[in-house]
Design a protein around this motif. Sequence first.
Motif, PDB file in Angstrom:
ATOM      1  N   UNK A 185      38.359  69.817  37.659  1.00  0.00           N
ATOM      2  CA  UNK A 185      38.537  68.406  38.396  1.00  0.00           C
ATOM      3  C   UNK A 185      37.133  67.899  38.052  1.00  0.00           C
ATOM      4  N   UNK A 186      36.885  67.617  37.894  1.00  0.00           N
ATOM      5  CA  UNK A 186      34.820  67.367  37.464  1.00  0.00           C
ATOM      6  C   UNK A 186      34.430  66.580  38.617  1.00  0.00           C
ATOM      7  N   UNK A 187      35.437  66.149  39.809  1.00  0.00           N
ATOM      8  CA  UNK A 187      35.175  66.190  41.127  1.00  0.00           C
ATOM      9  C   UNK A 187      34.542  67.188  42.171  1.00  0.00           C
ATOM     10  N   UNK A 216      28.045  66.908  27.593  1.00  0.00           N
ATOM     11  CA  UNK A 216      29.291  67.107  28.230  1.00  0.00           C
ATOM     12  C   UNK A 216      29.400  66.090  29.231  1.00  0.00           C
ATOM     13  N   UNK A 217      29.770  65.117  28.411  1.00  0.00           N
ATOM     14  CA  UNK A 217      29.461  63.987  29.352  1.00  0.00           C
ATOM     15  C   UNK A 217      30.421  63.681  31.371  1.00  0.00           C
ATOM     16  N   UNK A 223      27.216  65.523  37.959  1.00  0.00           N
ATOM     17  CA  UNK A 223      25.679  66.010  38.513  1.00  0.00           C
ATOM     18  C   UNK A 223      24.653  64.646  38.404  1.00  0.00           C
ATOM     19  N   UNK A 224      25.722  63.769  38.080  1.00  0.00           N
ATOM     20  CA  UNK A 224      24.661  62.226  38.454  1.00  0.00           C
ATOM     21  C   UNK A 224      25.095  61.424  39.728  1.00  0.00           C
ATOM     22  N   UNK A 246      21.992  58.507  27.409  1.00  0.00           N
ATOM     23  CA  UNK A 246      23.098  58.487  27.677  1.00  0.00           C
ATOM     24  C   UNK A 246      23.418  57.312  26.255  1.00  0.00           C
ATOM     25  N   UNK A 247      24.806  57.795  25.332  1.00  0.00           N
ATOM     26  CA  UNK A 247      24.782  57.264  24.710  1.00  0.00           C
ATOM     27  C   UNK A 247      26.305  55.763  24.797  1.00  0.00           C
TER      28      UNK A 247
END
Length: 325
Positions: A185-187, A216-217, A223-224, A246-247
Motif C-alpha cells: 500500500x503506497x499510503x 515509479x509513479x 513522497x509528494x 511529471x508526465x
Amino acid sequence: MAKRATFEEKLAAMRRLRERDEPEPGDVSAVRKAIGDRSNFVVAAAAEVAGAWRLGEAAPDLEAAFRRFMVDPAKDDKLCRAKLAVVQALEKLEHPGAGIFEAAARHVQLEAAWGEPVDTAPPLRAAGLIGLTRVNPPGLAEMLVDAMLDPEQEVRCTAASCLGAVGSDAAALALRLKCRVGDGKPEVVSEALRALLTISADAHMAFVREHLDSSDESTAEAAALAMGNARLPQALGPLLERFASARTSTLRDMILLSVAMLRASAAIDALLDLAASDSDADALAALRALKIHKHDPRLVERLAEAVARSGGPAVRDRLARDFSG
C-alpha cells in the motif's frame, strides 16, 4: 421497585450526557455505572463520555470493562466497539499504565463474514500503539517494528507514525528500511516518509526527495503526499521541480495538492501563478489543488483575479463550478 432501564434508555442517557460540556451532580456515577453494563454499545457510549469529560476516576472501571470484553470478545464485543472506545478514553485520560494498551495492540478478533472470517480489531491495535507510544514502556520499539508488518494497512500506517513520534536513530533506520523494502500500500510508504521528515527534515529530506524523483509513479505520489502532510516550507522547491517533469495528470494533481497542503504563503502564490498560466492544463491542475481552500474568501478572491487575467473558458468554467457558493 424501580423499573430497570431498557437498552435503548441506557444508550439514550449516555448520548444526552455526551452533549454536555461537563458533568452535573450524579452524572459521574451514572457514567461509571454504564461502563459496567453488559452491552458493548452502552459501554462504548459511556467510555466516550468518560474520555470527553476527562474522568480520571473512571479509569479503573474502563480497565475492568476492557478485560471483561476480552473473555469472549467475538461474542460479547462485536467489531471491538467497547474495547476501542475504552482504549481511546484511557488515552484521553493520559492513563499511565501500559497493560491495556499492549493487550489492545496485540489483539486479533476474527468474526464471521461472507467467506473467510474477518479481523475486526485493526482500529483497536492502532489505538493501542498510540497509547503505548505515549507511555513509552520497555520494548516499545520492538512492538512498533513488528506492527510495521501487520496484515492491515491501518496498523502499519499507525506504527510508522508512532516511530516518527519516538524520533530515535533506531526508529529512523526502521522507517528507512520500510521505505526501501516497500509495501503493498503506497499510503504506508507515504506515512513512513512523513514520519522521517517529522524526526528531522534536514537529515531525511534528501531521502524523501529520492522517492519523489522516482520513475515509479506510486512511489513519487507517496513522497509528494508525505511532503504535503509534513507541511514543511522547504518542500515547495522539490515539489514544483517534480511537477515540471511529471508526465501524468494523476501525479501532477498529487504534487499540486501537496503544494496546497503546505499552506505556506509561497506555496499559495505558486499555485495562483499556475492558475494564471497560459496553459489550461496547468491552470486547471492548480484549481483542483486549491479547491481544498475553497472556504477561504480572500484566497478565492485572489484566485478569481488570477483567472481573470489569463484564464480561458475551460478555466473560468471550472472556477465558477468549484469555487462559487
